[in-house]
Design an enzyme around this catalytic site. Structure first.
Site, PDB file in Angstrom:
ATOM      1  N   LYS A 276     -35.548  48.788 -80.041  1.00  0.00           N
ATOM      2  CA  LYS A 276     -35.251  47.471 -79.477  1.00  0.00           C
ATOM      3  C   LYS A 276     -36.359  46.478 -79.828  1.00  0.00           C
ATOM      4  CE  LYS A 276     -36.413  50.032 -75.397  1.00  0.00           C
ATOM      5  NZ  LYS A 276     -35.833  50.884 -74.421  1.00  0.00           N
TER       6      LYS A 276
ATOM      7  N   CYS B 147     -52.890  50.143 -81.260  1.00  0.00           N
ATOM      8  CA  CYS B 147     -52.019  51.172 -80.692  1.00  0.00           C
ATOM      9  C   CYS B 147     -51.156  51.742 -81.815  1.00  0.00           C
ATOM     10  CB  CYS B 147     -51.130  50.557 -79.605  1.00  0.00           C
ATOM     11  SG  CYS B 147     -49.656  51.534 -79.308  1.00  0.00           S
TER      12      CYS B 147
ATOM     13  N   CYS C 168     -46.759  50.942 -74.283  1.00  0.00           N
ATOM     14  CA  CYS C 168     -46.693  52.380 -73.996  1.00  0.00           C
ATOM     15  C   CYS C 168     -46.932  52.673 -72.522  1.00  0.00           C
ATOM     16  CB  CYS C 168     -47.746  53.143 -74.777  1.00  0.00           C
ATOM     17  SG  CYS C 168     -47.594  53.009 -76.544  1.00  0.00           S
TER      18      CYS C 168
ATOM     19  N   HIS D  95     -28.927  51.541 -77.262  1.00  0.00           N
ATOM     20  CA  HIS D  95     -28.543  51.467 -78.680  1.00  0.00           C
ATOM     21  C   HIS D  95     -28.221  52.859 -79.214  1.00  0.00           C
ATOM     22  CE1 HIS D  95     -32.465  52.965 -79.953  1.00  0.00           C
ATOM     23  NE2 HIS D  95     -33.084  51.996 -79.286  1.00  0.00           N
TER      24      HIS D  95
ATOM     25  N   HIS E 239     -30.453  55.936 -78.184  1.00  0.00           N
ATOM     26  CA  HIS E 239     -30.184  56.483 -76.841  1.00  0.00           C
ATOM     27  C   HIS E 239     -28.853  57.228 -76.846  1.00  0.00           C
ATOM     28  CE1 HIS E 239     -32.392  52.567 -76.021  1.00  0.00           C
ATOM     29  NE2 HIS E 239     -33.251  53.491 -75.658  1.00  0.00           N
TER      30      HIS E 239
ATOM     31  N   LYS F  37     -37.711  53.007 -88.082  1.00  0.00           N
ATOM     32  CA  LYS F  37     -37.154  53.504 -86.824  1.00  0.00           C
ATOM     33  C   LYS F  37     -36.331  52.413 -86.141  1.00  0.00           C
ATOM     34  CE  LYS F  37     -38.186  55.152 -82.229  1.00  0.00           C
ATOM     35  NZ  LYS F  37     -39.015  54.985 -81.061  1.00  0.00           N
TER      36      LYS F  37
ATOM     37  N   CYS G  15     -52.364  49.944 -73.513  1.00  0.00           N
ATOM     38  CA  CYS G  15     -51.258  49.321 -74.253  1.00  0.00           C
ATOM     39  C   CYS G  15     -50.102  49.116 -73.271  1.00  0.00           C
ATOM     40  CB  CYS G  15     -50.810  50.199 -75.413  1.00  0.00           C
ATOM     41  SG  CYS G  15     -49.283  49.580 -76.151  1.00  0.00           S
TER      42      CYS G  15
ATOM     43  N   HIS H 272     -47.323  50.703 -81.371  1.00  0.00           N
ATOM     44  CA  HIS H 272     -46.880  49.307 -81.395  1.00  0.00           C
ATOM     45  C   HIS H 272     -47.640  48.419 -82.361  1.00  0.00           C
ATOM     46  CE1 HIS H 272     -45.219  50.791 -77.567  1.00  0.00           C
ATOM     47  NE2 HIS H 272     -44.237  49.945 -77.844  1.00  0.00           N
TER      48      HIS H 272
HETATM   49  O1  ME8 Z   1     -39.310  56.677 -73.416  1.00  0.00           O
HETATM   50  N1  ME8 Z   1     -33.730  57.606 -82.785  1.00  0.00           N
HETATM   51  O2  ME8 Z   1     -37.472  55.567 -72.526  1.00  0.00           O
HETATM   52  P1  ME8 Z   1     -36.860  54.845 -73.830  1.00  0.00           P
HETATM   53  C1  ME8 Z   1     -33.444  58.614 -81.963  1.00  0.00           C
HETATM   54  N2  ME8 Z   1     -38.348  55.981 -70.101  1.00  0.00           N
HETATM   55  N3  ME8 Z   1     -33.576  58.543 -80.616  1.00  0.00           N
HETATM   56  C2  ME8 Z   1     -34.026  57.404 -80.094  1.00  0.00           C
HETATM   57  C3  ME8 Z   1     -34.360  56.295 -80.908  1.00  0.00           C
HETATM   58  C4  ME8 Z   1     -34.187  56.430 -82.329  1.00  0.00           C
HETATM   59  N4  ME8 Z   1     -34.439  55.451 -83.185  1.00  0.00           N
HETATM   60  N5  ME8 Z   1     -34.770  55.292 -80.107  1.00  0.00           N
HETATM   61  C5  ME8 Z   1     -34.686  55.761 -78.816  1.00  0.00           C
HETATM   62  C6  ME8 Z   1     -38.615  56.318 -72.472  1.00  0.00           C
HETATM   63  N6  ME8 Z   1     -34.233  57.028 -78.808  1.00  0.00           N
HETATM   64  C7  ME8 Z   1     -38.949  56.809 -71.067  1.00  0.00           C
HETATM   65  C8  ME8 Z   1     -38.482  58.243 -70.933  1.00  0.00           C
HETATM   66  S1  ME8 Z   1     -38.199  60.496 -69.519  1.00  0.00           S
HETATM   67  C9  ME8 Z   1     -38.851  61.132 -68.143  1.00  0.00           C
HETATM   68  C10 ME8 Z   1     -38.813  58.871 -69.618  1.00  0.00           C
HETATM   69  C11 ME8 Z   1     -33.964  57.862 -77.605  1.00  0.00           C
HETATM   70  O3  ME8 Z   1     -35.823  53.919 -73.313  1.00  0.00           O
HETATM   71  C12 ME8 Z   1     -34.733  59.162 -77.651  1.00  0.00           C
HETATM   72  O4  ME8 Z   1     -34.128  60.078 -76.774  1.00  0.00           O
HETATM   73  O5  ME8 Z   1     -37.925  54.307 -74.680  1.00  0.00           O
HETATM   74  C13 ME8 Z   1     -36.088  58.756 -77.107  1.00  0.00           C
HETATM   75  O6  ME8 Z   1     -36.873  59.849 -76.691  1.00  0.00           O
HETATM   76  C14 ME8 Z   1     -35.651  57.868 -75.956  1.00  0.00           C
HETATM   77  O7  ME8 Z   1     -34.477  57.175 -76.476  1.00  0.00           O
HETATM   78  C15 ME8 Z   1     -36.702  56.867 -75.503  1.00  0.00           C
HETATM   79  O8  ME8 Z   1     -36.094  56.021 -74.568  1.00  0.00           O
END
Ligand code: ME8
Length: 542
Positions: free
Chosen positions: A312, A157, A143, A32, A35, A309, A140, A160
């Protein structure tokens, strides 16, 4: 005939290397806007470093192990591998659609990554920093981690808002606490290690709070099979975060691959939700394995939708590909970098996007290109004229252009993207005013060709400088602008139009007299918003 002497100048310089990563995203849902923001920023920053002549490597990828993924696959009645293959492919397709030029896409299910994680675990185990112990804690699943009593908020948590499950089992632990005093002094001594500053302060407070303990790094296979097996106990798989963080070096071939030697240590870019694993777990892991820590951890805030925020799990996500398709990819990328102050939260709405596009891109930048190019067509048959003596107002315009460009370079390099673009817009708006005040149409009527040529030359030269600075942010629109100004830039290329942006910002010039330019330009058409008539409009009229 005079003998020709040839002077050979040998330039010796070392190329700076620059390695930047995004988080590797979980494949439990489609990408989204959140990301997309991290990935577009990382793409822009890497392109910016290319324009400074640096040797760059840009890494992104997907995080594919753990409970969360198994649950998401299960919901669709799919086998995990089959499910992660599909979602990982859709992340790659989205990055392609958003003009992302990553050098590699890492997946934690890659054979090379799995081998590297096992090598890393074995090394830390050999060093005596992994031990076996019993542990009971509040787990959790969202997380994928245990929470201590102190960390829970009203027994829930904090991420969440759900009640974690109490899980007690034997597991392997990483002696993280051993490295925390070192980490604290390292952060204190390196002011820019974690930036912006507020996050550095947050991490120092975390380290001082005494709540950090050793890290549980295994999950028994009886509970979870979808992970990387521990090299020293095949009854366990590796905790997903310990596995995931290692992607940053597995993807560049640690321990002996040429890219590891060439690019490590690099920089990471993540949002504040995953500050702790990146600011605490990862440096401690690197230290335990005897590797240098990363250069910088860059942390950004959240994109919010109506003050909440975007995520998903909350179901309020914006589709970035749809935004690019409807509003133009360049405009969308510009908005993301211009609207969010790096480190702070920002709100997203289509109204804000449209307002920004109409004001900055259609009215200011697009209009500038359209009017100057059509005047060049009319007065100089679409050829860049040679300037005559510069008057004070021309000198002032050229100075404004170089100053704002220098500020742009400095601010952009410092992750202040909004301020960098604002600074560049001083030139864009300044140019529109310069054209208004010099009134080329009046000079033309008066037959003052010398002044007319100078004004058009100063305008076109400044416009090229602006277009160059915009390449990292909006590669396609920048390409079109440069092509309209007679440049030769290929489509969809990670190769920058120049590699000496600092030099470009130190001298006015760069457009050759006589160059053929486009006769017209319509880069950013205004977006008309259809105002819905209020329901009682008729009544009011009568
Ligand atoms: O945490 N605003 O993956 P994830 C800004 N797999 N950035 C956002 C956002 C928002 N509302 N939502 C998501 C993970 N992001 C782990 C990471 S790294 C070794 C492992 C972006 O799919 C932002 O970069 O939950 C956030 O840190 C990341 O997506 C979390 O992605």
């Amino acid at each position: 005939m005079q003998a020709q002497t040839q002077k050979i100048v040998v330039l010796s310089f070392t190329l700076n290397n620059f390695f930047l990563t995004t988080p590797i995203y979980y494949v439990n849902a489609q990408p989204h806007l959140g990301h997309a923001y991290s990935t577009i920023v990382a793409d822009s920053v890497t392109r910016f470093h290319k324009m400074l002549g640096e040797d760059t490597f840009f890494l992104t990828g997907t995080d594919e192990h753990g409970d969360k993924i198994v649950q998401a696959a299960g919901k669709q009645g799919r086998a995990p591998q089959d499910f992660v293959d599909e979602v990982s492919a859709s992340f790659q397709a989205v990055w392609l659609a958003l003009g992302i030029a990553n050098d590699h896409f890492v997946r934690t299910t890659d054979a090379a990554h799995k081998r590297t994680v096992q090598m890393f675990l074995q090394r830390v185990h050999n060093a005596g920093d992994i031990y076996f112990g019993e542990f009971g804690g509040h787990y959790c699943y969202g997380c994928e981690r245990f929470y201590t009593e102190k960390e829970l908020e009203n027994s829930l948590c904090p991420q969440h808002n759900i009640s974690p499950e109490f899980v007690s089992e034997k597991n392997y632990f990483f002696r993280m606490s051993k490295y925390l005093p070192w980490l604290k002094s390292y952060i204190e001594e390196h002011e820019n290690f974690i930036r912006p500053r507020r996050y550095r302060a947050e991490v120092l407070a975390m380290l001082e709070s005494g709540t950090l303990e050793d890290l549980c790094i295994s999950r028994p296979k009886t509970r979870l099979e979808w992970g990387i097996e521990l090299p020293f106990d095949d009854n366990y798989v590796c905790y997903v975060w310990f596995d995931a963080l290692i992607n940053y070096i597995s993807a560049i071939g640690w321990p002996d691959g040429p890219n590891y030697a060439r690019y490590w240590p690099g920089e990471h870019l993540v949002a504040k939700d995953i500050l702790k694993p990146h600011a605490v777990f990862w440096p401690a892991m690197l230290r335990a394995a005897g590797l240098p820590v990363y250069n910088h951890l860059n942390i950004h805030g959240y994109w919010l939708v109506r003050d909440t925020k975007m995520s998903k799990s909350l179901g309020n996500v914006i589709d970035p590909v749809d935004m690019g398709r409807r509003f133009g990819l360049s405009a969308f990328r510009y908005f993301l970098l211009r609207e969010m102050r790096f480190g702070e939260d920002a709100s997203f709405s289509e109204d804000m996007l449209i307002t920004r596009i109409n004001a900055d891109l259609a009215n200011d930048l697009g209009n500038l290109f359209s009017r100057v190019l059509s005047m060049t067509a009319k007065y100089f048959e679409s050829r860049v004229p040679a300037p005559f003596d510069l008057l004070q107002e021309d000198e002032t315009m050229a100075e404004l252009c170089l100053n704002s460009m220098q500020n742009f370079v400095q601010l952009f390099g410092n992750t202040q993207f909004d301020a960098a673009l604002e600074s560049l817009w001083e030139t864009v708006r300044g140019l529109n005013k310069y054209v208004d005040s010099q009134a080329p149409w009046a000079l033309y009527k008066q037959g003052n060709t010398e002044r007319l040529a100078t004004v058009m030359y100063v305008s076109l030269t400044s416009m090229r400088k602006v277009a160059l600075c915009l390449w990292p942010v909006m590669p396609e629109a920048s390409r079109q602008m440069l092509v309209q100004l007679g440049g030769d830039v290929a489509e969809n290329t990670p190769t920058p139009p120049v590699t000496d942006l600092k030099l470009e910002s130190s001298a006015f010039g760069g457009l050759v007299h006589g160059t053929a330019v486009a006769g017209a330009s319509n880069l950013f058409p205004r977006i008309e918003v259809k105002k819905e008539a209020p329901a009682n409009a008729k009544k009011q009229k009568n």
